[in-house]
Design a protein around this motif. Structure first.
Motif, PDB file in Angstrom:
ATOM      1  N   VAL A 135      42.032  32.389  40.102  1.00  0.00           N
ATOM      2  CA  VAL A 135      41.752  33.626  40.834  1.00  0.00           C
ATOM      3  C   VAL A 135      40.810  34.528  40.049  1.00  0.00           C
ATOM      4  CG1 VAL A 135      44.020  33.513  41.936  1.00  0.00           C
ATOM      5  CG2 VAL A 135      43.735  34.874  39.841  1.00  0.00           C
ATOM      6  N   ALA A 136      40.302  35.542  40.744  1.00  0.00           N
ATOM      7  CA  ALA A 136      39.407  36.512  40.121  1.00  0.00           C
ATOM      8  C   ALA A 136      40.190  37.388  39.151  1.00  0.00           C
ATOM      9  CB  ALA A 136      38.749  37.373  41.194  1.00  0.00           C
ATOM     10  N   ILE A 137      39.684  37.529  37.938  1.00  0.00           N
ATOM     11  CA  ILE A 137      40.355  38.389  36.964  1.00  0.00           C
ATOM     12  C   ILE A 137      40.122  39.861  37.283  1.00  0.00           C
ATOM     13  CG2 ILE A 137      40.254  36.643  35.142  1.00  0.00           C
ATOM     14  CD1 ILE A 137      37.887  38.189  33.931  1.00  0.00           C
ATOM     15  N   HIS A 138      39.098  40.136  38.117  1.00  0.00           N
ATOM     16  CA  HIS A 138      38.781  41.515  38.488  1.00  0.00           C
ATOM     17  C   HIS A 138      37.957  41.495  39.777  1.00  0.00           C
ATOM     18  CE1 HIS A 138      38.760  45.741  37.565  1.00  0.00           C
ATOM     19  NE2 HIS A 138      37.446  45.818  37.577  1.00  0.00           N
ATOM     20  N   SER A 139      37.960  42.594  40.490  1.00  0.00           N
ATOM     21  CA  SER A 139      37.208  42.671  41.739  1.00  0.00           C
ATOM     22  C   SER A 139      35.708  42.729  41.473  1.00  0.00           C
ATOM     23  CB  SER A 139      37.635  43.917  42.530  1.00  0.00           C
ATOM     24  OG  SER A 139      37.393  45.095  41.772  1.00  0.00           O
ATOM     25  N   GLY A 140      34.921  42.271  42.454  1.00  0.00           N
ATOM     26  CA  GLY A 140      33.471  42.304  42.293  1.00  0.00           C
ATOM     27  C   GLY A 140      32.764  41.514  43.371  1.00  0.00           C
ATOM     28  N   THR A 141      31.514  41.150  43.080  1.00  0.00           N
ATOM     29  CA  THR A 141      30.667  40.418  44.019  1.00  0.00           C
ATOM     30  C   THR A 141      30.345  39.032  43.479  1.00  0.00           C
ATOM     31  OG1 THR A 141      29.625  42.497  44.710  1.00  0.00           O
ATOM     32  CG2 THR A 141      28.495  40.458  45.306  1.00  0.00           C
ATOM     33  N   THR A 154      30.636  26.049  39.767  1.00  0.00           N
ATOM     34  CA  THR A 154      30.909  27.312  39.062  1.00  0.00           C
ATOM     35  C   THR A 154      30.908  28.497  40.007  1.00  0.00           C
ATOM     36  OG1 THR A 154      29.900  26.448  37.041  1.00  0.00           O
ATOM     37  CG2 THR A 154      30.075  28.842  37.215  1.00  0.00           C
ATOM     38  N   VAL A 155      31.743  29.467  39.683  1.00  0.00           N
ATOM     39  CA  VAL A 155      31.739  30.762  40.365  1.00  0.00           C
ATOM     40  C   VAL A 155      31.428  31.835  39.337  1.00  0.00           C
ATOM     41  CG1 VAL A 155      33.108  32.475  41.620  1.00  0.00           C
ATOM     42  CG2 VAL A 155      33.413  30.047  42.119  1.00  0.00           C
ATOM     43  N   ILE A 156      30.498  32.732  39.677  1.00  0.00           N
ATOM     44  CA  ILE A 156      30.195  33.886  38.831  1.00  0.00           C
ATOM     45  C   ILE A 156      30.462  35.141  39.649  1.00  0.00           C
ATOM     46  CG2 ILE A 156      28.459  35.121  37.487  1.00  0.00           C
ATOM     47  CD1 ILE A 156      27.007  32.490  37.038  1.00  0.00           C
ATOM     48  N   VAL A 157      31.249  36.059  39.091  1.00  0.00           N
ATOM     49  CA  VAL A 157      31.580  37.321  39.762  1.00  0.00           C
ATOM     50  C   VAL A 157      31.073  38.475  38.906  1.00  0.00           C
ATOM     51  CG1 VAL A 157      33.415  38.828  40.611  1.00  0.00           C
ATOM     52  CG2 VAL A 157      33.622  36.343  40.877  1.00  0.00           C
ATOM     53  N   GLN A 158      30.279  39.332  39.526  1.00  0.00           N
ATOM     54  CA  GLN A 158      29.806  40.541  38.830  1.00  0.00           C
ATOM     55  C   GLN A 158      30.721  41.702  39.184  1.00  0.00           C
ATOM     56  OE1 GLN A 158      25.907  42.319  39.850  1.00  0.00           O
ATOM     57  NE2 GLN A 158      25.528  42.409  37.654  1.00  0.00           N
ATOM     58  N   HIS A 159      31.219  42.404  38.170  1.00  0.00           N
ATOM     59  CA  HIS A 159      32.143  43.513  38.365  1.00  0.00           C
ATOM     60  C   HIS A 159      31.385  44.836  38.459  1.00  0.00           C
ATOM     61  CE1 HIS A 159      34.478  40.543  35.702  1.00  0.00           C
ATOM     62  NE2 HIS A 159      34.771  40.279  36.970  1.00  0.00           N
ATOM     63  N   GLU A 164      30.260  40.393  33.806  1.00  0.00           N
ATOM     64  CA  GLU A 164      30.346  39.207  34.662  1.00  0.00           C
ATOM     65  C   GLU A 164      31.410  38.262  34.116  1.00  0.00           C
ATOM     66  OE1 GLU A 164      26.020  38.199  36.486  1.00  0.00           O
ATOM     67  OE2 GLU A 164      26.219  37.941  34.310  1.00  0.00           O
ATOM     68  N   ALA A 165      32.085  37.582  35.024  1.00  0.00           N
ATOM     69  CA  ALA A 165      33.028  36.529  34.649  1.00  0.00           C
ATOM     70  C   ALA A 165      32.509  35.219  35.215  1.00  0.00           C
ATOM     71  CB  ALA A 165      34.425  36.823  35.185  1.00  0.00           C
ATOM     72  N   ILE A 166      32.478  34.179  34.378  1.00  0.00           N
ATOM     73  CA  ILE A 166      31.998  32.858  34.772  1.00  0.00           C
ATOM     74  C   ILE A 166      33.165  31.877  34.723  1.00  0.00           C
ATOM     75  CG2 ILE A 166      30.401  30.994  34.230  1.00  0.00           C
ATOM     76  CD1 ILE A 166      28.598  33.052  32.876  1.00  0.00           C
ATOM     77  N   TYR A 167      33.380  31.173  35.842  1.00  0.00           N
ATOM     78  CA  TYR A 167      34.478  30.217  35.965  1.00  0.00           C
ATOM     79  C   TYR A 167      33.852  28.830  36.174  1.00  0.00           C
ATOM     80  CZ  TYR A 167      36.742  34.653  37.321  1.00  0.00           C
ATOM     81  OH  TYR A 167      37.175  35.955  37.385  1.00  0.00           O
ATOM     82  N   GLY A 168      33.960  27.940  35.177  1.00  0.00           N
ATOM     83  CA  GLY A 168      33.255  26.669  35.244  1.00  0.00           C
ATOM     84  C   GLY A 168      34.132  25.444  35.380  1.00  0.00           C
ATOM     85  N   HIS A 169      33.478  24.307  35.713  1.00  0.00           N
ATOM     86  CA  HIS A 169      34.072  22.970  35.816  1.00  0.00           C
ATOM     87  C   HIS A 169      35.033  22.825  37.000  1.00  0.00           C
ATOM     88  CE1 HIS A 169      32.138  22.389  32.026  1.00  0.00           C
ATOM     89  NE2 HIS A 169      32.998  23.126  31.328  1.00  0.00           N
ATOM     90  N   SER A 170      34.810  23.569  38.070  1.00  0.00           N
ATOM     91  CA  SER A 170      35.712  23.535  39.231  1.00  0.00           C
ATOM     92  C   SER A 170      35.621  22.207  39.970  1.00  0.00           C
ATOM     93  CB  SER A 170      35.359  24.665  40.203  1.00  0.00           C
ATOM     94  OG  SER A 170      35.315  25.904  39.539  1.00  0.00           O
ATOM     95  N   THR A 183      40.699  41.649  42.939  1.00  0.00           N
ATOM     96  CA  THR A 183      41.485  41.082  41.847  1.00  0.00           C
ATOM     97  C   THR A 183      42.588  40.193  42.409  1.00  0.00           C
ATOM     98  OG1 THR A 183      41.117  43.142  40.625  1.00  0.00           O
ATOM     99  CG2 THR A 183      42.809  41.648  39.790  1.00  0.00           C
ATOM    100  N   GLY A 184      42.661  38.970  41.915  1.00  0.00           N
ATOM    101  CA  GLY A 184      43.697  38.049  42.371  1.00  0.00           C
ATOM    102  C   GLY A 184      43.300  37.159  43.525  1.00  0.00           C
ATOM    103  N   ASP A 185      42.116  37.356  44.105  1.00  0.00           N
ATOM    104  CA  ASP A 185      41.657  36.470  45.179  1.00  0.00           C
ATOM    105  C   ASP A 185      41.332  35.087  44.602  1.00  0.00           C
ATOM    106  OD1 ASP A 185      41.892  38.430  47.050  1.00  0.00           O
ATOM    107  OD2 ASP A 185      39.739  38.809  47.276  1.00  0.00           O
ATOM    108  N   GLN A 186      41.687  34.048  45.351  1.00  0.00           N
ATOM    109  CA  GLN A 186      41.383  32.695  44.895  1.00  0.00           C
ATOM    110  C   GLN A 186      39.890  32.440  44.949  1.00  0.00           C
ATOM    111  OE1 GLN A 186      43.895  29.439  46.279  1.00  0.00           O
ATOM    112  NE2 GLN A 186      42.123  28.082  46.444  1.00  0.00           N
ATOM    113  N   LEU A 187      39.365  31.857  43.862  1.00  0.00           N
ATOM    114  CA  LEU A 187      37.937  31.552  43.771  1.00  0.00           C
ATOM    115  C   LEU A 187      37.664  30.062  43.895  1.00  0.00           C
ATOM    116  CD1 LEU A 187      36.933  33.890  40.788  1.00  0.00           C
ATOM    117  CD2 LEU A 187      36.857  34.393  43.240  1.00  0.00           C
ATOM    118  N   GLY A 188      38.581  29.241  43.420  1.00  0.00           N
ATOM    119  CA  GLY A 188      38.357  27.804  43.463  1.00  0.00           C
ATOM    120  C   GLY A 188      39.533  27.055  42.865  1.00  0.00           C
ATOM    121  N   LEU A 189      39.277  25.759  42.553  1.00  0.00           N
ATOM    122  CA  LEU A 189      40.309  24.897  41.991  1.00  0.00           C
ATOM    123  C   LEU A 189      39.834  24.327  40.654  1.00  0.00           C
ATOM    124  CD1 LEU A 189      41.267  22.865  45.205  1.00  0.00           C
ATOM    125  CD2 LEU A 189      42.315  24.981  44.356  1.00  0.00           C
TER     126      LEU A 189
END
Length: 239
Positions: A135-141, A154-159, A164-170, A183-189
């Motif tokens: 999930v997203a560690i913080h709200s953003g775009t 990968t998902v990148i979220v700008q706060h 920015e938070a980068i979530y890799g290897h999904s 915050t807390g929305d699912q981004l991927g697996l």
């Protein structure tokens, strides 16, 4: 002075003070009371004969009373809506300040930020079974949602603060570019795509385009990613 007999009715027994109407409805209530008083006065004999009063006048007075009662109801409804809106704004503001762990299930903290195999490892690895939701560690775009070279899917979220938070290897993604997330929305697996050696979530934090160690950076925001403890989550989850 004549003593009041016990058989006489007590004029003050059982009286209750009438509550003052809310300030926002004061004008409508006063107007309604004035019109109602006029009708009572006519019926009580303010005029020589109530039958001589034009029916159209009575109809107009009754209509005016109804209109003012409707106006009072509308004002009251508007007040309630305004109060609800203010509460909703406060709730949203509080939610936008919360930071969470990216994984809400058991994981193993591995490969911290720092030098690894002669090069800088710019994030942290959180080992979890493939298919585990993150999930997203913080709200953003969401500014990136797709294949990202060695990061795999990968998902990148700008706060809002510019970080920015980068979530890799999904293994799969749950969001699209341009999407607003809370915050807390699912981004991927969690997965094993890109330059990966086993199923895990790679998390990076960038500030002004430069990577930061996620451990102390998140600790400042109440989240201890190494101990799998974050201070705010219990407050958000509490009923």
């Amino acid at each position: 002075m004549r003593q009041r007999l016990s058989s006489e009715p007590d004029r003050y027994r059982g009286r209750r003070r009438v509550p003052t109407p809310p300030r926002s409805r004061y004008a409508a209530v006063v107007t309604t009371a004035f019109v109602g008083a006029g009708i009572v006065a006519i019926g009580a004999g303010a005029l020589p004969d109530a039958k001589s009063v034009s029916p159209s006048v009575l109809d107009e007075l009754k209509a005016a009373s109804t209109i003012n009662q409707d106006a009072a109801a509308r004002v009251d409804a508007a007040d309630r809506a305004s109060r609800d809106s203010n509460r909703g704004g406060a709730d949203e503001s509080a939610e936008s300040d919360v930071w969470l762990l990216p994984l809400q299930q058991d994981y193993e903290f591995k490969s911290p930020y720092g030098m690894r195999w002669g090069k800088l490892h710019t994030g942290v690895d959180l080992v979890a079974p493939e298919g585990t939701p993150y999930v997203a560690i913080h709200s953003g775009t969401v500014t990136k949602a797709g294949w990202f070279g060695g990061y795999g899917y990968t998902v990148i979220v700008q706060h809002a603060d510019g970080s920015e938070a980068i979530y890799g290897h999904s293994s799969a993604l749950s969001v699209k570019e341009g999407q607003q997330v809370k915050t807390g929305d699912q981004l991927g697996l969690v997965g094993n795509t890109g330059h990966s050696y086993g199923s895990h979530l790679h998390l990076e934090v960038h500030v002004k385009g430069e990577p930061r160690d996620p451990v102390p950076w998140l600790m400042e925001r109440g989240v201890d990613i190494k101990l799998q403890v974050e201070a705010h989550y219990s407050e958000v989850a509490a009923p």
